[in-house]
Design a protein around this motif. Structure first.
Motif, PDB file in Angstrom:
ATOM      1  N   SER A  45       0.828  -1.194   0.000  1.00  0.00           N
ATOM      2  CA  SER A  45       0.000   0.000   0.000  1.00  0.00           C
ATOM      3  C   SER A  45       0.873   1.260   0.000  1.00  0.00           C
ATOM      4  O   SER A  45       0.621   2.202  -0.748  1.00  0.00           O
ATOM      5  CB  SER A  45      -0.933  -0.016   1.216  1.00  0.00           C
ATOM      6  OG  SER A  45      -1.757   1.110   1.228  1.00  0.00           O
ATOM      7  N   LEU A  48       2.621   1.877  -3.330  1.00  0.00           N
ATOM      8  CA  LEU A  48       1.694   2.387  -4.342  1.00  0.00           C
ATOM      9  C   LEU A  48       1.223   3.807  -4.029  1.00  0.00           C
ATOM     10  O   LEU A  48       0.532   4.424  -4.828  1.00  0.00           O
ATOM     11  CB  LEU A  48       0.487   1.452  -4.472  1.00  0.00           C
ATOM     12  CG  LEU A  48       0.801   0.075  -5.052  1.00  0.00           C
ATOM     13  CD1 LEU A  48      -0.386  -0.875  -4.870  1.00  0.00           C
ATOM     14  CD2 LEU A  48       1.196   0.194  -6.519  1.00  0.00           C
ATOM     15  N   TYR A  50      -0.818   4.694  -1.612  1.00  0.00           N
ATOM     16  CA  TYR A  50      -2.219   4.713  -1.204  1.00  0.00           C
ATOM     17  C   TYR A  50      -2.410   5.294   0.183  1.00  0.00           C
ATOM     18  O   TYR A  50      -1.572   5.147   1.062  1.00  0.00           O
ATOM     19  CB  TYR A  50      -2.803   3.295  -1.198  1.00  0.00           C
ATOM     20  CG  TYR A  50      -3.008   2.677  -2.559  1.00  0.00           C
ATOM     21  CD1 TYR A  50      -2.985   3.443  -3.725  1.00  0.00           C
ATOM     22  CD2 TYR A  50      -3.240   1.326  -2.684  1.00  0.00           C
ATOM     23  CE1 TYR A  50      -3.179   2.868  -4.964  1.00  0.00           C
ATOM     24  CE2 TYR A  50      -3.443   0.744  -3.924  1.00  0.00           C
ATOM     25  CZ  TYR A  50      -3.407   1.512  -5.055  1.00  0.00           C
ATOM     26  OH  TYR A  50      -3.608   0.949  -6.283  1.00  0.00           O
ATOM     27  N   GLN A  89     -12.233   3.867   2.328  1.00  0.00           N
ATOM     28  CA  GLN A  89     -11.814   4.295   1.003  1.00  0.00           C
ATOM     29  C   GLN A  89     -10.305   4.136   0.886  1.00  0.00           C
ATOM     30  O   GLN A  89      -9.570   4.333   1.849  1.00  0.00           O
ATOM     31  CB  GLN A  89     -12.175   5.760   0.755  1.00  0.00           C
ATOM     32  CG  GLN A  89     -13.608   5.982   0.390  1.00  0.00           C
ATOM     33  CD  GLN A  89     -13.968   5.301  -0.921  1.00  0.00           C
ATOM     34  OE1 GLN A  89     -13.221   5.309  -1.901  1.00  0.00           O
ATOM     35  NE2 GLN A  89     -15.137   4.686  -0.934  1.00  0.00           N
ATOM     36  N   LEU A  91      -7.319   5.656  -1.435  1.00  0.00           N
ATOM     37  CA  LEU A  91      -7.058   6.755  -2.362  1.00  0.00           C
ATOM     38  C   LEU A  91      -5.644   6.671  -2.907  1.00  0.00           C
ATOM     39  O   LEU A  91      -4.704   6.339  -2.167  1.00  0.00           O
ATOM     40  CB  LEU A  91      -7.243   8.091  -1.643  1.00  0.00           C
ATOM     41  CG  LEU A  91      -8.559   8.277  -0.879  1.00  0.00           C
ATOM     42  CD1 LEU A  91      -8.537   9.576  -0.092  1.00  0.00           C
ATOM     43  CD2 LEU A  91      -9.742   8.224  -1.829  1.00  0.00           C
ATOM     44  N   ASP A  92      -5.487   6.990  -4.188  1.00  0.00           N
ATOM     45  CA  ASP A  92      -4.144   7.022  -4.763  1.00  0.00           C
ATOM     46  C   ASP A  92      -3.461   8.338  -4.387  1.00  0.00           C
ATOM     47  O   ASP A  92      -4.046   9.173  -3.677  1.00  0.00           O
ATOM     48  CB  ASP A  92      -4.177   6.783  -6.272  1.00  0.00           C
ATOM     49  CG  ASP A  92      -4.879   7.881  -7.055  1.00  0.00           C
ATOM     50  OD1 ASP A  92      -5.094   9.000  -6.521  1.00  0.00           O
ATOM     51  OD2 ASP A  92      -5.227   7.622  -8.224  1.00  0.00           O
ATOM     52  N   SER A  97     -10.155   7.752  -5.605  1.00  0.00           N
ATOM     53  CA  SER A  97     -10.454   6.435  -5.062  1.00  0.00           C
ATOM     54  C   SER A  97     -10.021   5.340  -6.033  1.00  0.00           C
ATOM     55  O   SER A  97     -10.237   5.448  -7.242  1.00  0.00           O
ATOM     56  CB  SER A  97     -11.953   6.295  -4.783  1.00  0.00           C
ATOM     57  OG  SER A  97     -12.231   4.985  -4.323  1.00  0.00           O
ATOM     58  N   VAL A  98      -9.423   4.274  -5.490  1.00  0.00           N
ATOM     59  CA  VAL A  98      -9.064   3.099  -6.298  1.00  0.00           C
ATOM     60  C   VAL A  98     -10.007   1.939  -5.987  1.00  0.00           C
ATOM     61  O   VAL A  98      -9.812   0.823  -6.461  1.00  0.00           O
ATOM     62  CB  VAL A  98      -7.590   2.686  -6.090  1.00  0.00           C
ATOM     63  CG1 VAL A  98      -6.657   3.788  -6.547  1.00  0.00           C
ATOM     64  CG2 VAL A  98      -7.319   2.288  -4.652  1.00  0.00           C
ATOM     65  N   PRO A 100     -13.253  -0.132  -6.478  1.00  0.00           N
ATOM     66  CA  PRO A 100     -14.248  -0.314  -7.546  1.00  0.00           C
ATOM     67  C   PRO A 100     -15.638   0.117  -7.081  1.00  0.00           C
ATOM     68  O   PRO A 100     -16.005  -0.095  -5.923  1.00  0.00           O
ATOM     69  CB  PRO A 100     -14.229  -1.824  -7.819  1.00  0.00           C
ATOM     70  CG  PRO A 100     -12.959  -2.321  -7.221  1.00  0.00           C
ATOM     71  CD  PRO A 100     -12.606  -1.386  -6.109  1.00  0.00           C
TER      72      PRO A 100
END
Length: 135
Positions: A45, A48, A50, A89, A91-92, A97-98, A100
């Motif tokens: 995480s 990335l 996030y 949530q 978030l990138d 939001s990533v 789906p």
């Protein structure tokens, strides 16, 4: 059972919300195997970029096993735990939001709680996702 898993879950999401800082803290509430899986997730995480917001909540616990004394593996309880993740949530780095749009709002986990003699505490010995909804 419920309190132990709730503490584990709260600390896990706190670590995620803090960008994966000091991930080894989860070891106080988890077996070595569970802790390693969680720590690997925190690191992925963070790599990335996030950010996690919101807090999951335990909706129900259905005990499969409750022992007055630990078994040979130190297990004292097993249960199916329903967790509401609707407020969570991911978030990138741009704040999008990533998650789906069709993500399930709950998840069902098979959880085992064990007793640690060294500090006389309970911890998550194993956890496995069963399905994306609780019924």
């Amino acid at each position: 059972m419920t309190e132990t898993y709730q503490r584990f879950q709260e600390l896990s999401f706190q670590i995620l919300a803090e960008g994966g800082a000091n991930p080894e803290r989860i070891s106080t509430l988890a077996s070595d195997d569970v802790a390693q899986v969680e720590i690997d997730g925190y690191r992925r995480s963070a790599e990335l970029g996030y950010a996690v917001t919101g807090t999951p909540s335990v909706q129900s616990v259905v005990l499969d096993l409750w022992l007055p004394h630990p078994d040979s593996l130190q297990i004292v309880a097993r249960a199916d735990v329903c967790v509401d993740i609707s407020s969570v949530q991911v978030l990138d780095s741009a704040g999008a939001s990533v998650v789906p749009a069709d993500r399930a709002t709950q998840s069902l986990w098979a959880v085992a709680i064990a007793y640690r003699e060294a500090d006389r505490s309970l911890f998550v010995s194993s956890k496995q996702k069963e399905k994306d909804q609780c019924n």
